[in-house]
Design a protein around this motif. Structure first.
Motif, PDB file in Angstrom:
ATOM      1  N   PHE A   1      -3.231   9.394  11.190  1.00  9.41           N
ATOM      2  CA  PHE A   1      -2.096   9.281  10.277  1.00  9.41           C
ATOM      3  C   PHE A   1      -2.553   9.722   8.880  1.00  9.41           C
TER       4      PHE A   1
ATOM      5  N   ASN B   1      -6.468   9.436   2.550  1.00 17.24           N
ATOM      6  CA  ASN B   1      -7.029   8.223   3.163  1.00 17.24           C
ATOM      7  C   ASN B   1      -8.353   8.551   3.850  1.00 17.24           C
TER       8      ASN B   1
ATOM      9  N   GLU C   1     -10.859   6.778   6.510  1.00 15.71           N
ATOM     10  CA  GLU C   1     -11.023   5.659   7.454  1.00 15.71           C
ATOM     11  C   GLU C   1     -12.491   5.479   7.847  1.00 15.71           C
TER      12      GLU C   1
ATOM     13  N   ALA D   1      -4.888   6.647   0.754  1.00 19.09           N
ATOM     14  CA  ALA D   1      -4.910   7.841  -0.097  1.00 19.09           C
ATOM     15  C   ALA D   1      -4.765   7.488  -1.579  1.00 19.09           C
ATOM     16  N   GLU D   2      -3.941   6.479  -1.859  1.00 21.20           N
ATOM     17  CA  GLU D   2      -3.644   6.158  -3.265  1.00 21.20           C
ATOM     18  C   GLU D   2      -4.896   5.730  -4.038  1.00 21.20           C
TER      19      GLU D   2
ATOM     20  N   CYS E   1       6.804   7.951   3.019  1.00 18.66           N
ATOM     21  CA  CYS E   1       5.691   7.010   3.182  1.00 18.66           C
ATOM     22  C   CYS E   1       5.558   6.161   1.928  1.00 18.66           C
ATOM     23  N   PRO E   2       6.213   5.008   1.901  1.00 19.48           N
ATOM     24  CA  PRO E   2       6.069   4.137   0.729  1.00 19.48           C
ATOM     25  C   PRO E   2       4.653   3.578   0.683  1.00 19.48           C
TER      26      PRO E   2
ATOM     27  N   CYS F   1       1.613   1.187   0.654  1.00 13.13           N
ATOM     28  CA  CYS F   1       1.505  -0.161   1.221  1.00 13.13           C
ATOM     29  C   CYS F   1       1.424  -1.201   0.093  1.00 13.13           C
TER      30      CYS F   1
ATOM     31  N   CYS G   1      -1.622  -1.074  -2.145  1.00 15.60           N
ATOM     32  CA  CYS G   1      -1.602   0.120  -3.002  1.00 15.60           C
ATOM     33  C   CYS G   1      -0.629  -0.040  -4.152  1.00 15.60           C
TER      34      CYS G   1
HETATM   35  N1  THU Z   1      -2.229   4.682   4.426  1.00 11.87           N
HETATM   36  C1  THU Z   1      -2.344   5.260   3.199  1.00 11.87           C
HETATM   37  O1  THU Z   1      -3.234   6.077   2.966  1.00 11.87           O
HETATM   38  N2  THU Z   1      -1.438   4.905   2.255  1.00 11.87           N
HETATM   39  C2  THU Z   1      -0.421   4.034   2.441  1.00 11.87           C
HETATM   40  O2  THU Z   1       0.251   3.657   1.498  1.00 11.87           O
HETATM   41  C3  THU Z   1      -0.115   3.555   3.792  1.00 11.87           C
HETATM   42  C4  THU Z   1      -1.230   3.694   4.775  1.00 11.87           C
HETATM   43  C5  THU Z   1      -3.215   5.028   5.444  1.00 11.87           C
HETATM   44  C6  THU Z   1      -4.161   3.926   5.814  1.00 11.87           C
HETATM   45  C7  THU Z   1      -4.608   4.361   7.202  1.00 11.87           C
HETATM   46  O3  THU Z   1      -5.687   5.257   7.054  1.00 11.87           O
HETATM   47  C8  THU Z   1      -3.411   5.118   7.748  1.00 11.87           C
HETATM   48  O4  THU Z   1      -2.573   5.402   6.632  1.00 11.87           O
HETATM   49  C9  THU Z   1      -2.622   4.361   8.785  1.00 11.87           C
HETATM   50  O5  THU Z   1      -2.212   3.127   8.309  1.00 11.87           O
END
Ligand code: THU
Length: 129
Positions: free
Chosen positions: A23, A41, A43, A53-54, A82-83, A85, A88
């Motif tokens: 993702f 992002n 992982e 990513a933020e 994609c708001p 999280c 973030c």
């Molecule tokens: N993810 C982000 O990079 N930003 C967000 O605001 C939501 C989630 C990433 C974290 C993880 O690597 C992947 O998306 C799946 O959750």
């Protein structure tokens, strides 16, 4: 102009290290110095050790010497909007104002614009900041 920020976020998404969630997410910040700072992002095999990513983009901004998010774009190829999280949102708010615009993007461009206040209402605030 938000289109350059969208393009920067989309470009950043290509650098995602997301072999576990598959993702990829990209983020781009226009800072008070006029520069664009990007992030993806990253992982980790030990899953909780990965990050979004933020914060990658925030880290780039801070290490570039800037401190204020003027506007920000976020994109995820597998989610039309994609708001950021919850965690973030708190991280972004540290360097944003209530009226800072956050652009939620899809492959075609900015699809929704929200302010920091809309994204994180009734946020944690103390006399420290
Ligand atoms: N993810 C982000 O990079 N930003 C967000 O605001 C939501 C989630 C990433 C974290 C993880 O690597 C992947 O998306 C799946 O959750």
């Amino acid at each position: 102009m938000s289109h350059d920020l969208f393009e920067a976020a989309r470009g950043a998404m290509a650098f995602a290290h997301a072999p576990y969630s598959k993702f990829p997410v990209g983020a781009a910040i226009r800072a008070e110095d006029g520069k664009i700072y990007t992030g993806a992002n990253i992982e980790n095999l030990s899953f909780p050790q990965g990050w979004c990513a933020e914060p990658t983009a925030i880290s780039a901004m801070i290490m570039g010497g800037a401190r204020k998010i003027v506007e920000m774009a976020v994109i995820a190829e597998k989610l039309p909007l994609c708001p950021p999280c919850g965690g973030c949102r708190q991280k972004i708010s540290e360097f944003a104002a209530k009226d800072t615009k956050i652009y939620l993007c899809d492959e075609a461009g900015v699809q929704k614009t929200m302010t920091m206040e809309e994204l994180l209402p009734f946020s944690f605030e103390t006399e420290l900041g």
